[in-house]
Scaffold this motif. Structure first.
Motif, PDB file in Angstrom:
ATOM      1  N   UNK A  39      -9.534  56.773  46.328  1.00  0.00           N
ATOM      2  CA  UNK A  39      -8.152  56.439  45.968  1.00  0.00           C
ATOM      3  C   UNK A  39      -7.171  57.064  46.954  1.00  0.00           C
ATOM      4  N   UNK A  40      -7.415  58.313  47.298  1.00  0.00           N
ATOM      5  CA  UNK A  40      -6.495  59.033  48.174  1.00  0.00           C
ATOM      6  C   UNK A  40      -6.544  58.486  49.590  1.00  0.00           C
ATOM      7  N   UNK A  41      -7.740  58.257  50.089  1.00  0.00           N
ATOM      8  CA  UNK A  41      -7.858  57.687  51.437  1.00  0.00           C
ATOM      9  C   UNK A  41      -7.237  56.300  51.509  1.00  0.00           C
ATOM     10  N   UNK A  42      -7.451  55.504  50.470  1.00  0.00           N
ATOM     11  CA  UNK A  42      -6.861  54.171  50.463  1.00  0.00           C
ATOM     12  C   UNK A  42      -5.348  54.197  50.468  1.00  0.00           C
ATOM     13  N   UNK A  43      -4.766  55.179  49.776  1.00  0.00           N
ATOM     14  CA  UNK A  43      -3.318  55.281  49.720  1.00  0.00           C
ATOM     15  C   UNK A  43      -2.738  55.680  51.069  1.00  0.00           C
ATOM     16  N   UNK A  44      -3.380  56.603  51.759  1.00  0.00           N
ATOM     17  CA  UNK A  44      -2.823  57.160  52.993  1.00  0.00           C
ATOM     18  C   UNK A  44      -3.556  56.669  54.240  1.00  0.00           C
ATOM     19  N   UNK A  45      -4.322  55.583  54.109  1.00  0.00           N
ATOM     20  CA  UNK A  45      -5.017  55.027  55.276  1.00  0.00           C
ATOM     21  C   UNK A  45      -4.013  54.564  56.319  1.00  0.00           C
ATOM     22  N   UNK A  46      -2.927  53.947  55.865  1.00  0.00           N
ATOM     23  CA  UNK A  46      -1.853  53.510  56.763  1.00  0.00           C
ATOM     24  C   UNK A  46      -0.578  54.215  56.320  1.00  0.00           C
TER      25      UNK A  46
END
Length: 355
Positions: free
Chosen positions: A310-317
């Protein structure tokens, strides 16, 4: 915002605004009363009841500038700086020959002796110091929280919320970068409004009180966050990813206070920490419901993986640069999140030459 909008009707009625609605209310409900003395009728619409519910807050923002006091009620209208005359005065008024709906002019024309009028004794200095404004054409209601003395929705909203102190976890739960769904569940948890098994047992819905996740203790908020061995392992693993090599506290409110004090700031690292916390609460609650309603359980490492994804998906871009420090680089490497870095601003120094 709905309460602030409803309060506008209190203002229009108290200031005798020219409108059909004010005319109807005045002829229907205010033949003797003012809007401040009117009790809630036993038979009226839900909207009218909701409007009257805003009376106490509107009263704190209203004040009457007296011209002659003919249109201002002595006991009920806000014409004194210190607020309405006391309820004790209302009880004693009939005993000293004063009308329940007496206007202010009844005492301004001839001030009674305070010793013989105990209904006003405690407010006597304030009554004697009250001013009249002869340049006004009549008694005038003003809204004290705006420079223009006129009602505004914003000032009404501020008045409604002024007495509510900001909780310490506000910036943690409602950070702009958090997922709304995660923030909502985390907010319910902070208010201890989630329906746990012990609460359902107290309601008589079930006799079971043990935690769904570990089946080792009563399912309370302190147990679920994070005294339970299952959730404790989840949060401790995520704390390490957030650069904290420590164990969670046994108290939910204690842990919430600790996180609120440490997960602060607006840098990318701070935003990731806040998001991680709310995602953790959400995923633990989702796992709780999965065990309760679907009889499906996951290993704690799977829940940790869900939070990380969830966290990586939020801050991937993202477009926020990060201060180039060893701790920031190590933090983002652990989370596998890429970022641009900015050099720290140098501080000027001056060297003194010794003689």
């Amino acid at each position: 915002m709905n309460q602030a909008s409803l309060m506008r009707h209190i203002w229009k009625t108290s200031s005798n605004a020219e409108s059909c609605w004010v005319g109807f209310v005045s002829s229907r409900w205010l033949r003797h009363h003012s809007i401040w003395s009117l009790p809630r009728p036993s038979t009226c619409s839900a909207t009218w009841k909701a409007i009257l519910d805003t009376q106490p807050v509107a009263l704190r923002c209203s004040w009457v500038l007296l011209h002659d006091g003919h249109k201002t009620l002595l006991w009920h209208d806000p014409w004194l700086d210190g607020g309405l005359l006391s309820q004790l005065g209302l009880l004693l008024a009939p005993a000293v020959g004063r009308d329940f709906f007496a206007p202010v002019c009844s005492i301004l024309q001839r001030l009674p002796c305070p010793a013989t009028d105990p209904a006003m004794f405690s407010r006597w200095p304030e009554i004697c110091a009250s001013r009249t404004f002869t340049r006004l054409q009549e008694d005038t209601m003003v809204w004290t929280t705006t420079p223009s003395d006129r009602f505004s929705i914003q000032s009404a909203w501020n008045a409604i919320h002024s007495s509510q102190l900001e909780v310490p976890w506000h910036q943690l739960i409602w950070a702009a970068s958090n997922h709304p769904r995660f923030s909502f569940i985390a907010w319910l948890a902070t208010r201890e409004a989630l329906t746990l098994r012990t609460r359902a047992a107290n309601w008589g819905i079930t006799t079971e009180r043990a935690s769904y996740l570990c089946n080792q203790g009563d399912e309370t908020f302190d147990h679920l966050f994070f005294r339970c061995s299952y959730t404790r392992a989840i949060w401790q693993a995520l704390l390490k990813l957030c650069s904290y090599n420590c164990a969670p506290l046994d108290s939910w409110q204690g842990e919430l206070g600790w996180v609120s004090a440490h997960f602060i700031g607006i840098t990318l690292v701070d935003r990731i920490k806040k998001f991680c916390f709310c995602a953790t609460i959400y995923r633990i609650w989702a796992e709780h419901n999965s065990c309760a309603f679907q009889n499906v359980a996951h290993h704690f490492t799977a829940v940790v993986s869900f939070v990380v994804e969830d966290t990586r998906g939020k801050f991937f871009i993202h477009d926020q640069a990060t201060p180039d420090t060893p701790s920031s680089r190590a933090f983002l490497e652990r989370w596998c999140i890429s970022s641009s870095f900015t050099l720290a601003t140098g501080t000027p120094h001056a060297w003194l030459v010794s003689h």
